[in-house]
Motif scaffolding. Structure first.
Motif, PDB file in Angstrom:
ATOM      1  N   ILE A   1     -10.491  -1.739   7.615  1.00 10.70           N
ATOM      2  CA  ILE A   1      -8.996  -2.639   7.941  1.00 10.70           C
ATOM      3  C   ILE A   1      -8.888  -2.116   9.502  1.00 10.70           C
ATOM      4  O   ILE A   1      -8.401  -1.134   9.546  1.00 10.70           O
TER       5      ILE A   1
ATOM      6  N   ALA B   1      -6.220  -7.047  11.370  1.00  9.88           N
ATOM      7  CA  ALA B   1      -6.103  -7.679  10.107  1.00  9.88           C
ATOM      8  C   ALA B   1      -4.730  -8.198   9.891  1.00  9.88           C
ATOM      9  O   ALA B   1      -4.885  -8.767   8.706  1.00  9.88           O
TER      10      ALA B   1
ATOM     11  N   ASN C   1      -5.930 -13.920   8.498  1.00  9.06           N
ATOM     12  CA  ASN C   1      -5.874 -12.204   8.703  1.00  9.06           C
ATOM     13  C   ASN C   1      -5.847 -12.211   7.032  1.00  9.06           C
ATOM     14  O   ASN C   1      -5.683 -12.883   6.307  1.00  9.06           O
TER      15      ASN C   1
END
Length: 525
Positions: A391, A395, A401
């Motif tokens: 991640i 993100a 996202n």
């Protein structure tokens, strides 16, 4: 040739969803051995088995957000008891790497007064505060070594649900998460209940901040009792709606809690708990169902005594035991297990660890493998963990996202408006739209279409060999034990021809990963 659509039809997942209501209705509450089994093949776990791969897989599916690649073998070597001991005492586990990642969120460790001052109403500040708390919660769930702790944080966040979008809660929920839920997630429920009752976020969300004795006048406005928190602390937080209390009891509880409020925005330290004696009902009170008489002129202490008695009440023990068994065992947990977990609570001074110890070491827990459909949050995070995806800071920014994925699945952190929290029963998350969202998530992850999430599937594409070897290799990497029907369907999907030793179409690797993430073996836990 088998394509994705046909696999989804044949894999059993659609059947699993369609049959789920019948499966759930067939569950026998009294006898765990009578729980109806799904129609597809499952890997059994025998009573007392704490060592097999199947047992450890079940342990990690329920006590974490899903196993990482290779983690089942690691925990098998460590041992069931040692793993559980670590998870029940999370301070033993080094989470410094996660803490470094969390440093990107500047509001996370700030006091409410600071957030109110620095992120004023009308600007984009409140949205940043909420978004950072939600992003941090997702990152913690995916990356923390303290997996059971994170699950319990989610469990209590639902039990003491606070909708983050309501009024001042936008500024106050961060402190509630840090100083109430996380502080007591594996401690004593009595302490958790008391601190929740004094939480400024809870006082605003359930309106007790406006609960004053009858006849109080503020400016030109006449105020009085607000029963909202009193009703929910009985019905949802402690004894439950069937405990036998009356409307008069609810009103008496509300009177006991008058004057429990927060410091105002124009004070030196806004957003803190305070008890205002001038707003407190000083008359004598009686709460019949507790057989509790409170003398006149009582102060904050009578509210603290009330909450202590509620926390220690047998009805509260039973209600909490049921909810824990519902979350960690099955949608219709055996009554005998609920009773044992409740007794552990009462015998150990409302200790949450004692309850979990009894629950996890029970045969009913072992018998419940693959009997719950993962909730959306669990599904997303388990997919991240199973694929060992990383991640990045991106993100939580831009379009498509991770937070957007969670919103699409319908289970964003702290985003449930009613006070009862997100549903914990599987059937609440089963419908046509939910199934489509689950499939879309699986293929978005497999095909690298989620912003800020990096999934390296090239390692599988480089593998040579037959389709069966590739299916087995990827399933093993994802910690899945595939049913024969699923395995055969996936091999057929990879094969391009009916030749004796067909080559694998490398362009289908991402599709294979997506199909594995949609399989019953992954969607169930």
């Amino acid at each position: 040739m088998l394509n994705r659509r046909n696999f989804l039809k044949m894999s059993g997942l659609a059947t699993a969803y369609s049959l789920l209501p019948f499966w759930l209705s067939a569950c026998d509450r009294a006898d765990p051995s009578a729980i109806a089994q799904p129609t597809w093949e499952i890997e059994p776990v025998a009573n007392g088995d704490h060592t097999s791969l199947a047992a450890i897989r079940h342990l990690l599916n329920r006590l974490s957000y899903g196993p990482l690649p290779g983690e089942i073998e690691q925990v098998q070597a460590l041992g069931w008891d040692a793993y559980l001991e670590q998870q029940l005492n999370p301070s033993q586990l080094d989470d410094s790497a996660l803490e470094q990642q969390l440093a990107q969120f500047t509001t996370l460790n700030r006091a409410s007064a600071h957030l109110i001052e620095q992120y004023p109403k009308g600007a984009s500040g409140p949205r940043l505060i909420m978004r950072e708390l939600q992003a941090a919660s997702l990152l913690r769930a995916a990356s923390s070594k303290r997996q059971l702790f994170e699950l319990m944080v989610d469990f209590w966040s639902n039990h003491f649900n606070i909708y983050i979008g309501k009024n001042q809660v936008k500024w106050l929920k961060t402190a509630d998460d840090r100083e109430v839920i996380r502080q007591h997630a594996l401690g004593k429920f009595r302490d958790l209940l008391l601190d929740s009752a004094k939480s400024p976020a809870m006082l605003v969300y359930l309106d007790n901040a406006e609960n004053v004795r009858t006849g109080v006048k503020v400016g030109k406005k006449m105020l009085g009792l607000n029963e909202n928190y009193a009703r929910e602390v009985l019905e949802l937080h402690t004894v439950g709606a069937d405990a036998g209390y009356s409307q008069a009891d609810v009103q008496a509880v509300a009177r006991v809690l008058t004057g429990w409020t927060i410091t105002r925005p124009n004070s030196d330290q806004p957003g803190l708990f305070q008890f205002l004696a001038k707003f407190h009902d000083l008359e004598a009170k009686r709460i019949d169902f507790l057989q509790l008489d409170l003398a006149a002129n009582g102060g904050i202490e009578e509210g603290e005594l009330l909450l202590k008695l509620l926390a220690e009440h047998p009805k509260t023990a039973h209600r909490l035991a049921y909810k824990l068994c519902l979350r960690f065992v099955s949608d219709d947990p055996p009554a005998s297990l609920i009773e044992r977990v409740a007794q552990a609570y009462l015998q150990h001074d409302t200790d949450i660890r004692a309850m979990l110890n009894v629950l996890v070491n029970s045969n009913e827990f072992l018998a419940a493998a693959q009997q719950k459909i993962k909730q959306p949050m669990h599904l997303l995070i388990s997919a991240i963990r199973a694929t060992n995806s990383s991640i990045t800071k991106q993100a939580f920014k831009g379009q498509n996202n991770l937070l957007e994925q969670l919103t699409n699945l319908g289970q964003m952190f702290f985003n449930w408006p009613p006070p009862d929290g997100y549903p914990q029963i599987s059937s609440a998350w089963v419908n046509t739209g939910a199934m489509l969202n689950r499939w879309n998530l699986a293929f978005a992850l497999a095909e690298g279409r989620i912003n800020g999430l990096k999934t390296d599937i090239s390692k599988f594409a480089k593998q040579q060999g037959q389709a069966s070897e590739l299916v087995d290799s990827l399933a093993n990497y994802l910690n899945l034990s595939l049913a024969a029907e699923s395995r055969a369907s996936l091999i057929d999907y990879l094969n391009d021809s009916k030749a004796p030793n067909p080559t694998v179409d490398q362009a289908k690797i991402a599709g294979l990963l997506g199909l594995l993430l949609t399989s019953p073996e992954f969607q169930l836990c």
